[in-house]
Design a protein around this motif. Structure first.
Motif, mmCIF file in Angstrom:
data_model
loop_
_atom_site.group_PDB
_atom_site.id
_atom_site.type_symbol
_atom_site.label_atom_id
_atom_site.label_comp_id
_atom_site.label_asym_id
_atom_site.label_seq_id
_atom_site.Cartn_x
_atom_site.Cartn_y
_atom_site.Cartn_z
ATOM 1 N N SER A 31 -2.608 35.523 -45.608
ATOM 2 C CA SER A 31 -2.773 35.000 -44.252
ATOM 3 C C SER A 31 -2.970 36.186 -43.295
ATOM 4 O O SER A 31 -2.072 36.553 -42.536
ATOM 5 C CB SER A 31 -1.548 34.176 -43.842
ATOM 6 O OG SER A 31 -1.755 33.552 -42.593
ATOM 7 N N ALA A 33 -4.739 36.850 -40.524
ATOM 8 C CA ALA A 33 -4.665 36.699 -39.065
ATOM 9 C C ALA A 33 -3.211 36.656 -38.604
ATOM 10 O O ALA A 33 -2.838 37.258 -37.585
ATOM 11 C CB ALA A 33 -5.411 35.443 -38.626
ATOM 12 N N HIS A 188 -11.963 40.747 -32.400
ATOM 13 C CA HIS A 188 -11.164 41.645 -33.230
ATOM 14 C C HIS A 188 -11.113 43.061 -32.676
ATOM 15 O O HIS A 188 -10.180 43.809 -32.990
ATOM 16 C CB HIS A 188 -11.722 41.661 -34.658
ATOM 17 C CG HIS A 188 -11.496 40.375 -35.383
ATOM 18 N ND1 HIS A 188 -12.029 40.118 -36.638
ATOM 19 C CD2 HIS A 188 -10.787 39.266 -35.044
ATOM 20 C CE1 HIS A 188 -11.655 38.906 -37.031
ATOM 21 N NE2 HIS A 188 -10.903 38.371 -36.079
ATOM 22 N N ALA A 222 -9.641 38.667 -42.401
ATOM 23 C CA ALA A 222 -9.737 37.473 -41.566
ATOM 24 C C ALA A 222 -11.194 37.062 -41.366
ATOM 25 O O ALA A 222 -11.523 35.873 -41.392
ATOM 26 C CB ALA A 222 -9.063 37.731 -40.217
ATOM 27 N N ASP A 225 -12.380 35.424 -44.534
ATOM 28 C CA ASP A 225 -11.916 34.033 -44.660
ATOM 29 C C ASP A 225 -12.759 33.085 -43.824
ATOM 30 O O ASP A 225 -13.042 31.957 -44.244
ATOM 31 C CB ASP A 225 -10.453 33.938 -44.237
ATOM 32 C CG ASP A 225 -9.507 34.569 -45.251
ATOM 33 O OD1 ASP A 225 -9.961 34.868 -46.377
ATOM 34 O OD2 ASP A 225 -8.328 34.778 -44.921
ATOM 35 N N ARG A 226 -13.160 33.532 -42.645
ATOM 36 C CA ARG A 226 -14.000 32.674 -41.805
ATOM 37 C C ARG A 226 -15.372 32.460 -42.440
ATOM 38 O O ARG A 226 -15.920 31.355 -42.409
ATOM 39 C CB ARG A 226 -14.138 33.281 -40.412
ATOM 40 C CG ARG A 226 -14.794 32.335 -39.402
ATOM 41 C CD ARG A 226 -14.834 32.953 -38.021
ATOM 42 N NE ARG A 226 -15.409 32.046 -37.046
ATOM 43 C CZ ARG A 226 -14.725 31.182 -36.308
ATOM 44 N NH1 ARG A 226 -13.410 31.124 -36.428
ATOM 45 N NH2 ARG A 226 -15.339 30.389 -35.445
#
Length: 303
Positions: A31, A33, A188, A222, A225-226
């Motif tokens: 995880s 983020a 970011h 992150a 994952d997007r």
């Protein structure tokens, strides 16, 4: 003196022990983020603890009322809206915590300005030598080295080299472009600037060094994952392999990015998201971390 000692011990725990625990944990890579929020929460908590420790060291013991109300009253924020006139011993108690806070804030502003200037210079070069592609929604740059990167900020831009167009398939290119757009949408660059500012302000601190390194890699995860919401893992992984050697200008995010090998293993290995209870606990802890030094330093029993 007791509150200052308690705050110093708390700051030492956050600055030295907490990063070791977080680095040994497995959930941050599952995880990313949320892990970035945890690192940021630790950095803010350390800064607040240091500022409050400076306050308690500077203010005479007789000037402290019990609990949080004493600190609030000292700052002129009482319910009666009466602002006390600072005495000669009160000036350092106000100035020292402000200096600690301004040290990090000034560094953050400096990092944002440095990155913005670097991006502006590079955008000027791109306007001269690059060409816009409506189909890709990106700027194409003539360069044989495969590279895909983004320039975030007020005028975001995704850049693709001709070398990348040559070696990537259509599906791989779409996956990499979505990865770069995730950096832009997620802003970011601000999280990275905050981690860099904290590291420069407290370069001797293990938390600062670890937060800078981990934030850079976790932000790439992150963005991965997007992109993986729309693309198969194998597609993004093979594109990442092709982009691993790419080089980017200052202030940009590259598809290769930090920790490329670790990200490849993460993408191609079994992927398990943390349990919702763990995610809730970590999110709550990250939000509460900046308040813990206030509880430690202003507890009635400490005065």
């Amino acid at each position: 003196m007791i509150p200052a000692l308690a705050l110093a011990c708390y700051a030492a725990a956050v600055g030295i022990l907490a990063p070791r625990i977080l680095l040994r944990s497995a959930w941050p890579h599952r995880s990313p983020a949320l892990a970035v929020a945890a690192w940021q929460g630790l950095a803010v908590s350390f800064t607040v603890a240091l500022a409050l420790a400076a306050y308690h060291l500077a203010v005479p013991t007789g000037h402290l009322d019990a609990g949080v109300s004493g600190l609030v009253h000292f700052c002129g924020l009482t319910w009666h809206a009466r602002v006390p006139v600072p005495g000669p011993f009160d000036i350092p108690a106000v100035v020292l915590p402000i200096l600690v806070a301004l040290l990090t804030l000034a560094r953050f502003g400096l990092e944002v300005l440095r990155a913005r200037r670097a991006r502006s210079r590079h955008l000027g070069v791109l306007d001269l030598v690059g060409r816009r592609s409506a189909g890709l929604r990106a700027t194409v740059l003539d360069h044989e080295l495969p590279a895909v990167y983004c320039l975030p900020g007020r005028c975001p831009r995704v850049v693709v080299s001709t070398g990348a167009l040559r070696v990537l398939s259509g599906a791989q290119l779409d996956a990499v472009l979505d990865h770069e757009r995730a950096h832009i949408v997620g802003r970011h660059h601000l999280a990275l600037a905050a981690a860099e500012a904290f590291a420069r302000a407290f370069r001797w601190l293990p938390l600062a060094r670890a937060a800078r390194e981990q934030t850079a890699m976790l932000l790439e995860m992150a963005a991965d994952d997007r992109a993986l919401r729309r693309h198969p893992r194998e597609t993004l992984a093979t594109a990442l392999y092709e982009m691993a050697a790419g080089r980017t200008p200052r202030g940009a995010f590259a598809a290769g990015g930090p920790g490329a090998l670790l990200r490849l293993r993460r993408m191609l290995g079994p992927h398990r998201r943390p349990h919702p209870a763990l995610r809730f606990a970590v999110a709550t802890a990250a939000a509460a971390l900046p308040l813990l030094p206030v509880v430690v330093g202003c507890a009635p029993g400490m005065m």
